[in-house]
Design an enzyme around this catalytic site. Structure first.
Site, PDB file in Angstrom:
ATOM      1  N   GLU A 133       0.803  -1.234   0.000  1.00 62.86           N
ATOM      2  CA  GLU A 133       0.000   0.000   0.000  1.00 62.86           C
ATOM      3  C   GLU A 133       0.828   1.272   0.000  1.00 62.86           C
ATOM      4  OE1 GLU A 133      -2.314  -2.427   3.138  1.00 62.86           O
ATOM      5  OE2 GLU A 133      -0.281  -2.317   2.399  1.00 62.86           O
ATOM      6  N   GLU A 153      -9.056  -5.006   5.404  1.00 65.84           N
ATOM      7  CA  GLU A 153      -8.831  -3.890   4.486  1.00 65.84           C
ATOM      8  C   GLU A 153      -7.729  -4.237   3.491  1.00 65.84           C
ATOM      9  OE1 GLU A 153     -11.108  -0.738   3.881  1.00 65.84           O
ATOM     10  OE2 GLU A 153     -11.187  -1.833   5.759  1.00 65.84           O
ATOM     11  N   TYR A 166       2.360  -5.580  13.321  1.00 59.36           N
ATOM     12  CA  TYR A 166       1.213  -4.890  12.726  1.00 59.36           C
ATOM     13  C   TYR A 166       0.318  -4.284  13.799  1.00 59.36           C
ATOM     14  CZ  TYR A 166      -2.501  -3.886   9.427  1.00 59.36           C
ATOM     15  OH  TYR A 166      -3.438  -3.241   8.658  1.00 59.36           O
ATOM     16  N   ASP A 180      -5.005  -7.774   7.024  1.00 57.21           N
ATOM     17  CA  ASP A 180      -6.325  -7.677   7.657  1.00 57.21           C
ATOM     18  C   ASP A 180      -7.392  -7.544   6.567  1.00 57.21           C
ATOM     19  OD1 ASP A 180      -5.963  -5.117   6.757  1.00 57.21           O
ATOM     20  OD2 ASP A 180      -5.920  -4.167   8.725  1.00 57.21           O
ATOM     21  N   HIS A 228      -3.853 -12.440  14.703  1.00 52.45           N
ATOM     22  CA  HIS A 228      -2.612 -11.665  14.719  1.00 52.45           C
ATOM     23  C   HIS A 228      -1.965 -11.772  16.086  1.00 52.45           C
ATOM     24  CE1 HIS A 228      -3.037  -9.799  10.942  1.00 52.45           C
ATOM     25  NE2 HIS A 228      -4.001  -8.972  11.254  1.00 52.45           N
ATOM     26  N   ASP A 253      -1.572  -5.097   3.667  1.00 55.35           N
ATOM     27  CA  ASP A 253      -1.611  -5.393   5.112  1.00 55.35           C
ATOM     28  C   ASP A 253      -2.407  -6.661   5.440  1.00 55.35           C
ATOM     29  OD1 ASP A 253      -0.064  -3.238   5.707  1.00 55.35           O
ATOM     30  OD2 ASP A 253      -1.694  -1.919   6.288  1.00 55.35           O
ATOM     31  N   ARG A 300      -2.826  -3.145  13.783  1.00 50.64           N
ATOM     32  CA  ARG A 300      -4.292  -3.324  13.846  1.00 50.64           C
ATOM     33  C   ARG A 300      -4.580  -4.758  14.269  1.00 50.64           C
ATOM     34  NH1 ARG A 300      -3.947   0.149   9.271  1.00 50.64           N
ATOM     35  NH2 ARG A 300      -4.760   2.193   9.825  1.00 50.64           N
TER      36      ARG A 300
END
Length: 694
Positions: A10, A87, A302, A85, A348, A83, A304
């Site tokens: 990203e 999203e 990470y 997750d 995670h 990433d 999140r």
């Protein structure tokens, strides 16, 4: 030579870090976040075709898409490394669509930390795109679009242009308003405390507090009750020590950070808004240039995550570090595995440093001040979570004379354990309170009593940390959505920050009232929490996303139809200001703007004269002694205090003057506010008064 492998992430920072690890056969480029989304100009959902989203390329991303297609043509293999997750999975899926890749091909690479070994290992086992994760993200996006694009136009037409409503923001606003209503309805009740000082023989004095009568806890509602107790005490007679209870107490460290607990702790300890915490964490995760041979390295895992799980590799490394730095006694022998919180997004790890050996001290030259403050918080919290508990010796002594019972509590840290490194803001550091050696049968003399009147306090307004905690506890939204949610309700001027706590505005109350009346499900915490758990079950493949949307939309559609007919236009009337415009002579009015109320000329737009509304605080200016101290707003909407005679008098202060001077140096005293408490202090540091609850 052209790189055979193309990797798409990203952000440019992440791309730069990863490209160094993978070598020259890999070219790493950034999509700069999402490249496709729902159109801004319309709802963008096909209600007749299973709620199919109508995605379009995001405006301004044309060149990025062109560059991605160009790079993809030259590559033999394409890897999608967004990433790890929902999203990130959705971004990978949209990129695969733009590049005509088969989503079932094994081209998706995920890693939880950006370090050389982790990244290289991830490329050894790519997987296909997880459509359950993509569907969960699509379901959330579609739900939020349906709510936002159905209610917002109603608010524009009936209340004011530029307003908005959303699933999570409407609940955040309602929580703030409900708390405000509790504060308004609160009636303080009087109560008293009765502290005392005792002395046994020649030993040191010690403090005790009134407990009750005849060993039973007794309330002190008023001064009459206090005086009745005091009359029953014979000051000439000693108190007998009737009970001594000694215990050993263990205090365990807090688990390592999840997204939410990191946001809360950074807000409480560092004063960071949620948005700033996430921005800094992103920088630490994506990579910081450490210089020399080390180059750019991701410093934390990470950011999140809903999990407190820690990998065995990280546990082993931390145990080794603790043995070397603190000794065996401080390293937790038992490995306490963190529990995955209920409703947690995925498996995670917790937020932790990518290497425990990268201590905050070792990074002082490469991190800026705020990055360092957040990194130190994450590092300390994680390392402390792998340390042994603190051991505290406590003693409770009961003192009795006639019917009156007093209690003295003592404590002493026997072993510091994890507290040597870190104490959470919720877990105030316990100070040792040593009592003299007291045994049952001993006697102690009452030296003095100190009765004090108190009043019960209303609940405090929400700080950012408390609001995040309340949203999480109620299962509303996800920690990754809290920062934009809070930013939105501030931006729309539904709430304002007063002394770092949220206060609803008149506009916020109007909007909340409409949503509560016409869209009760949107602000029903249980209903919204249930929607969240359904989104989680889409992610695990247990529920079909279209079914979830349909279950929400059918009753919501009826509510929208009822609201369109039922909501009457609300006129936010301009109030007369009581004086005339000093430019054209027309009456001035009070208008409601983005940052609250202000004076404006009633002939707007022909006359654009405006003035800020200043609030007097009832204190004479300490500089000139003539003007009044008034509350003003800076350009960034921060409250400060100045003289009403400005520009003739240039007195200014960020802290609120209290109208008294320091008894030691004569400087004016101010109120300092911190963590829901207020203290009157001298800015020169010469004098301070007792802290009271805000």
């Amino acid at each position: 030579m052209t790189a055979k492998n193309l990797v798409i992430v990203e952000s440019p920072a992440k791309a730069k870090t990863i490209e160094k690890y993978l070598g020259r056969n890999y070219k790493v480029v950034a999509s700069l976040g999402h490249i496709r989304d729902l159109p801004k100009s319309q709802m963008g959902i096909d209600f007749d075709n299973n709620y199919a989203p109508k995605y379009i390329s995001i405006r301004g991303k044309g060149d990025v898409i062109k560059d991605l297609k160009k790079a993809a043509k030259k590559a033999d293999h394409i890897y999608l490394a967004a990433d790890p997750d929902r999203e990130g999975e959705a971004i990978a899926w949209h990129v695969s669509h733009i590049l005509d890749l088969d989503p079932t091909d094994k081209n998706r690479v995920v890693f939880n930390e950006i370090t050389k070994d982790t990244v290289k290992n991830a490329f050894k086992s790519p997987r296909s795109i997880d459509m359950n994760l993509v569907d969960a993200q699509q379901a959330r996006r579609v739900l939020d679009r349906i709510v936002g694009y159905s209610i917002s136009p109603l608010l524009w037409s009936k209340v004011k242009k530029g307003l908005s409503a959303g699933r999570v923001q409407s609940i955040a606003l309602k929580l703030i308003i409900d708390r405000e209503n509790e504060i308004r309805a609160f009636k303080p009740e009087e109560y008293w405390s009765l502290d005392a000082e005792f002395k046994k023989g020649t030993s040191a004095k010690f403090a005790a507090s009134f407990y009750g009568l005849n060993g039973k806890k007794t309330a002190l509602p008023n001064n009459d009750k206090v005086q009745e107790i005091l009359r029953g005490i014979d000051k000439k007679k000693p108190f007998a020590i009737t009970n001594v209870v000694k215990k050993e107490r263990k205090r365990f460290p807090a688990p390592p950070f999840t997204t939410s607990s990191m946001q809360q702790e950074a807000n409480r300890k560092l004063g960071f808004p949620t948005r700033k915490t996430m921005m800094l964490a992103q920088q630490l995760y994506e990579g910081i240039n450490l210089g020399g041979k080390l180059g750019t390295v991701g410093l934390i895992t990470y950011m999140r995550t809903d999990s407190t799980r820690v990998s065995s590799v990280a546990k082993t490394e931390t145990s080794k570090f603790l043995h070397e730095e603190y000794g065996e006694a401080y390293a937790a022998v038992k490995i306490r595995q963190g529990k995955l919180q209920e409703g947690a997004q995925d498996a995670h790890e917790a937020i932790r440093p990518s290497s425990t050996y990268r201590t905050p001290q070792s990074l002082e030259k490469v991190l800026d001040r705020d990055q360092m403050r957040l990194y130190r918080l994450i590092w300390s919290r994680f390392v402390a979570s792998e340390m042994t508990p603190a051991v505290i010796d406590t003693v409770q002594v009961t003192l009795q004379q006639n019917e009156a019972t007093f209690r003295a509590n003592g404590s002493q840290t026997k072993f510091a354990g994890f507290t040597k490194l870190y104490v959470s803001s919720r877990d105030e550091e316990s100070k040792d309170n040593l009592l003299p050696d007291l045994q049952v049968g001993d006697q102690a003399k009452l030296i003095k009593t100190d009765p004090a009147q108190h009043f019960t306090q209303p609940p405090a307004r929400y700080s950012e940390a408390n609001l995040v905690k309340a949203l999480e506890e109620n299962g509303v939204g996800r920690p990754s959505t809290y920062a934009p949610t809070i930013a939105t309700i501030e931006k729309r001027y539904y709430v304002k920050l007063t002394a770092k706590r949220f206060e609803p505005t008149e506009l916020g109350e109007i909007v909340n009232k409409l949503i509560v009346e016409f869209f009760p499900d949107i602000v029903d915490i249980k209903f919204t929490a249930n929607v969240e758990s359904e989104l989680d079950s889409i992610e695990t493949g247990k529920t079909n996303w279209v079914k979830v949307i349909d279950g929400f939309y059918q009753p919501f559609k009826q509510e929208v139809a009822t609201a369109e007919k039922g909501i009457e236009k609300i006129q936010i009337k301009d109030e007369p200001a009581g004086f005339n415009c000093d430019i054209c002579g027309a009456p001035m009015v009070i208008k409601l703007g983005r940052f609250g109320k202000f004076y404006a000329c009633s002939r707007f737009p022909d006359c654009r004269n405006t003035k800020a509304i200043v609030k007097e605080i009832g204190v004479i200016c300490p500089k000139c002694g003539k003007g009044q101290v008034v509350e003003r707003k800076s350009k960034r909407n921060r409250t400060f205090y100045g003289c009403s005679r400005y520009p003739d008098c240039d007195f200014v202060s960020w802290d609120k003057p209290v109208g008294r001077n320091c008894p030691k140096c004569g400087h004016f005293l101010v109120e300092k506010r911190s963590r829901g408490k207020v203290q009157v202090v001298c800015p020169n540091g010469d004098y301070k008064e007792e802290t009271v609850k805000a």
